[in-house]
Design an enzyme around this catalytic site. Structure first.
Site, PDB file in Angstrom:
ATOM      1  N   MET A  34     -52.820   9.791  25.784  1.00  0.00           N
ATOM      2  CA  MET A  34     -51.941   9.064  24.859  1.00  0.00           C
ATOM      3  C   MET A  34     -52.556   7.707  24.513  1.00  0.00           C
ATOM      4  O   MET A  34     -51.867   6.805  24.030  1.00  0.00           O
ATOM      5  CB  MET A  34     -50.546   8.890  25.458  1.00  0.00           C
ATOM      6  CG  MET A  34     -49.848  10.226  25.699  1.00  0.00           C
ATOM      7  SD  MET A  34     -48.068  10.112  25.717  1.00  0.00           S
ATOM      8  CE  MET A  34     -47.808   9.016  27.096  1.00  0.00           C
ATOM      9  N   HIS A  38     -57.881   3.525  30.037  1.00  0.00           N
ATOM     10  CA  HIS A  38     -58.307   2.719  31.192  1.00  0.00           C
ATOM     11  C   HIS A  38     -59.313   3.534  31.994  1.00  0.00           C
ATOM     12  O   HIS A  38     -59.669   4.666  31.599  1.00  0.00           O
ATOM     13  CB  HIS A  38     -57.096   2.294  32.026  1.00  0.00           C
ATOM     14  CG  HIS A  38     -56.206   3.421  32.439  1.00  0.00           C
ATOM     15  ND1 HIS A  38     -56.636   4.463  33.236  1.00  0.00           N
ATOM     16  CD2 HIS A  38     -54.898   3.700  32.149  1.00  0.00           C
ATOM     17  CE1 HIS A  38     -55.645   5.313  33.431  1.00  0.00           C
ATOM     18  NE2 HIS A  38     -54.574   4.883  32.777  1.00  0.00           N
ATOM     19  N   HIS A  41     -58.654   7.300  32.538  1.00  0.00           N
ATOM     20  CA  HIS A  41     -59.004   8.161  31.402  1.00  0.00           C
ATOM     21  C   HIS A  41     -60.526   8.326  31.302  1.00  0.00           C
ATOM     22  O   HIS A  41     -61.027   9.417  31.034  1.00  0.00           O
ATOM     23  CB  HIS A  41     -58.522   7.543  30.081  1.00  0.00           C
ATOM     24  CG  HIS A  41     -57.036   7.353  29.978  1.00  0.00           C
ATOM     25  ND1 HIS A  41     -56.449   6.107  29.919  1.00  0.00           N
ATOM     26  CD2 HIS A  41     -56.023   8.243  29.902  1.00  0.00           C
ATOM     27  CE1 HIS A  41     -55.142   6.243  29.797  1.00  0.00           C
ATOM     28  NE2 HIS A  41     -54.847   7.528  29.796  1.00  0.00           N
ATOM     29  N   GLN A  65     -42.261  14.059  24.337  1.00  0.00           N
ATOM     30  CA  GLN A  65     -42.227  13.956  25.798  1.00  0.00           C
ATOM     31  C   GLN A  65     -41.520  12.687  26.272  1.00  0.00           C
ATOM     32  O   GLN A  65     -41.446  12.436  27.471  1.00  0.00           O
ATOM     33  CB  GLN A  65     -43.624  14.087  26.395  1.00  0.00           C
ATOM     34  CG  GLN A  65     -44.554  12.905  26.161  1.00  0.00           C
ATOM     35  CD  GLN A  65     -45.959  13.216  26.642  1.00  0.00           C
ATOM     36  OE1 GLN A  65     -46.676  14.030  26.064  1.00  0.00           O
ATOM     37  NE2 GLN A  65     -46.368  12.578  27.731  1.00  0.00           N
ATOM     38  N   GLN A 152     -55.084  14.051  38.450  1.00  0.00           N
ATOM     39  CA  GLN A 152     -54.162  14.378  39.553  1.00  0.00           C
ATOM     40  C   GLN A 152     -53.009  13.381  39.598  1.00  0.00           C
ATOM     41  O   GLN A 152     -51.960  13.657  40.165  1.00  0.00           O
ATOM     42  CB  GLN A 152     -54.929  14.357  40.879  1.00  0.00           C
ATOM     43  CG  GLN A 152     -54.084  14.700  42.086  1.00  0.00           C
ATOM     44  CD  GLN A 152     -54.726  14.238  43.368  1.00  0.00           C
ATOM     45  OE1 GLN A 152     -55.915  14.452  43.575  1.00  0.00           O
ATOM     46  NE2 GLN A 152     -53.956  13.574  44.233  1.00  0.00           N
ATOM     47  N   ASP A 154     -50.937  12.639  37.438  1.00  0.00           N
ATOM     48  CA  ASP A 154     -49.750  13.317  36.898  1.00  0.00           C
ATOM     49  C   ASP A 154     -49.711  14.732  37.479  1.00  0.00           C
ATOM     50  O   ASP A 154     -49.923  15.727  36.784  1.00  0.00           O
ATOM     51  CB  ASP A 154     -49.815  13.323  35.381  1.00  0.00           C
ATOM     52  CG  ASP A 154     -49.764  11.909  34.822  1.00  0.00           C
ATOM     53  OD1 ASP A 154     -48.676  11.420  34.529  1.00  0.00           O
ATOM     54  OD2 ASP A 154     -50.829  11.261  34.733  1.00  0.00           O
ATOM     55  N   GLN A 157     -47.382  17.412  36.090  1.00  0.00           N
ATOM     56  CA  GLN A 157     -47.889  17.838  34.784  1.00  0.00           C
ATOM     57  C   GLN A 157     -48.970  18.904  34.963  1.00  0.00           C
ATOM     58  O   GLN A 157     -49.011  19.903  34.236  1.00  0.00           O
ATOM     59  CB  GLN A 157     -48.447  16.618  34.047  1.00  0.00           C
ATOM     60  CG  GLN A 157     -49.250  16.915  32.815  1.00  0.00           C
ATOM     61  CD  GLN A 157     -49.600  15.648  32.062  1.00  0.00           C
ATOM     62  OE1 GLN A 157     -48.764  15.057  31.384  1.00  0.00           O
ATOM     63  NE2 GLN A 157     -50.833  15.192  32.189  1.00  0.00           N
TER      64      GLN A 157
HETATM   65  P1  AMP Z   1     -51.854   9.548  29.589  1.00  0.00           P
HETATM   66  O1  AMP Z   1     -52.654   8.841  28.550  1.00  0.00           O
HETATM   67  O2  AMP Z   1     -51.085   8.657  30.495  1.00  0.00           O
HETATM   68  O3  AMP Z   1     -51.062  10.704  29.035  1.00  0.00           O
HETATM   69  O4  AMP Z   1     -52.940  10.226  30.548  1.00  0.00           O
HETATM   70  C1  AMP Z   1     -53.942  11.059  30.025  1.00  0.00           C
HETATM   71  C2  AMP Z   1     -54.661  11.715  31.177  1.00  0.00           C
HETATM   72  O5  AMP Z   1     -55.250  10.723  32.014  1.00  0.00           O
HETATM   73  C3  AMP Z   1     -53.718  12.542  32.073  1.00  0.00           C
HETATM   74  O6  AMP Z   1     -54.353  13.752  32.434  1.00  0.00           O
HETATM   75  C4  AMP Z   1     -53.533  11.644  33.248  1.00  0.00           C
HETATM   76  O7  AMP Z   1     -53.240  12.343  34.445  1.00  0.00           O
HETATM   77  C5  AMP Z   1     -54.881  10.971  33.340  1.00  0.00           C
HETATM   78  N1  AMP Z   1     -54.777   9.744  34.115  1.00  0.00           N
HETATM   79  C6  AMP Z   1     -53.885   8.735  33.941  1.00  0.00           C
HETATM   80  N2  AMP Z   1     -54.039   7.786  34.891  1.00  0.00           N
HETATM   81  C7  AMP Z   1     -55.051   8.214  35.690  1.00  0.00           C
HETATM   82  C8  AMP Z   1     -55.669   7.682  36.863  1.00  0.00           C
HETATM   83  N3  AMP Z   1     -55.292   6.521  37.398  1.00  0.00           N
HETATM   84  N4  AMP Z   1     -56.657   8.394  37.417  1.00  0.00           N
HETATM   85  C9  AMP Z   1     -57.066   9.587  36.882  1.00  0.00           C
HETATM   86  N5  AMP Z   1     -56.522  10.139  35.781  1.00  0.00           N
HETATM   87  C10 AMP Z   1     -55.522   9.468  35.196  1.00  0.00           C
END
Ligand code: AMP
Length: 284
Positions: A34, A38, A41, A65, A152, A154, A157
């Site tokens: 999304m 960071h 990602h 969502q 992991q 999430d 998810q």
């Molecule tokens: P989001 O942008 O929050 O939807 O996350 C996108 C992807 O990045 C998802 O698969 C998350 O699980 C992963 N993600 C978010 N934070 C972390 C983290 N701290 N470490 C590893 N993967 C992450």
């Protein structure tokens, strides 16, 4: 790095990249996000880069969502910086559609993973995993990736999406990447940007609770009730933090387990001020 705006562009990109080049089969890797990228990602993009011949990163703040009272409107958006980061990690394309592109007017088709979608985060965020499963199914249908990379962090998810890909017999393999943390243990999250200095300090209760449980498992404790009590003790010392759930579950079904075994998921969610955060450990 190409910027793709429509499903058709993503499909054409993927299909053109997939054609064998010099006799070598191509593997398409997809990293759904999304945005507000960071280091967590970026670790997914790096893993995709290492395992795929062509990497697409999707950046889409998916409205379905988010609950009606949630943070869709104020969710952090930083498209130009995200593109620079994705490019620096070697992404070949960024797919950044408009909401109407993913949900054309009159869209009435959703993907519902029954049962799993009501557990853990799904219990406190009704409809959340329906939105996640729907948008990821749309991305998979459009990009036809061989590999898709998820964190992991999430963990629920991941369980929902693994069930979905198995049930729909999709050809995409889900690759799960470890949680990336700040030096003090806080799991990186785009929502950490909402935290004040004091809230950020309080938020460390989540990673502390997870670490405490890992230590107790390493010392031989296996009983769910004892492990959950250890985590709850940590939260009790931080009364400003409002616990949503503390759970020991089977990672595939998200059903509670009485006894920890290798691969059990220990997961926590809590509100720190107005921000809901999650953390977990897969027990060794
Ligand atoms: P989001 O942008 O929050 O939807 O996350 C996108 C992807 O990045 C998802 O698969 C998350 O699980 C992963 N993600 C978010 N934070 C972390 C983290 N701290 N470490 C590893 N993967 C992450």
């Amino acid at each position: 790095m190409e910027i793709l705006r429509t499903v058709e562009e993503l499909r054409c990109w993927s299909r053109s990249r997939r054609r064998a080049v010099g006799g070598r089969a191509q593997r398409i890797g997809l990293v759904p996000t999304m945005g507000a990228l960071h280091a967590g990602h970026l670790s997914l993009i790096r893993a995709a880069r290492a395992a795929s011949s062509d990497v697409a990163v999707s950046i889409f703040v998916n409205p379905t969502q988010f609950g009606p009272q949630e943070d869709f409107a104020r969710y952090p958006r930083s498209f130009d910086a995200d593109c620079a980061l994705a490019r620096a990690e070697g992404a070949d394309s960024v797919f950044a559609p408009a909401v109407e592109e993913m949900y054309p007017p009159g869209a009435a088709t959703f993907v519902e993973v029954e049962g799993l979608s009501d557990r853990l985060d799904g219990a406190s965020r009704p409809g959340h995993f329906r939105g996640v499963a729907t948008v990821v199914a749309k991305l998979f249908v459009a990009a036809e990736p061989d590999l898709a990379f998820f964190g992991q962090k999430d963990a629920a998810q991941v369980a929902v999406l693994k069930r979905m890909t198995a049930d729909l017999r999709l050809a995409t393999e889900i690759v799960v990447c470890r949680i990336v943390r700040d030096a003090d243990g806080l799991a990186l999250s785009s929502r950490n940007a909402y935290l004040s200095g004091e809230e950020r300090r309080q938020a460390l209760a989540l990673s502390r609770a997870v670490r405490r449980v890992e230590e107790f498992v390493a010392a031989g404790e296996r009983r769910s009730c004892a492990l959950i009590a250890q985590a709850r003790d940590i939260f009790a010392a931080e009364p400003q933090v409002r616990v949503d759930y503390v759970a020991l579950v089977d990672w595939a079904t998200l059903e509670p387990v009485e006894t920890a075994v290798v691969g059990s998921l220990f997961a926590v969610a809590a509100w720190v001020g107005a921000t809901r955060l999650i953390d977990n450990a897969v027990l060794g």
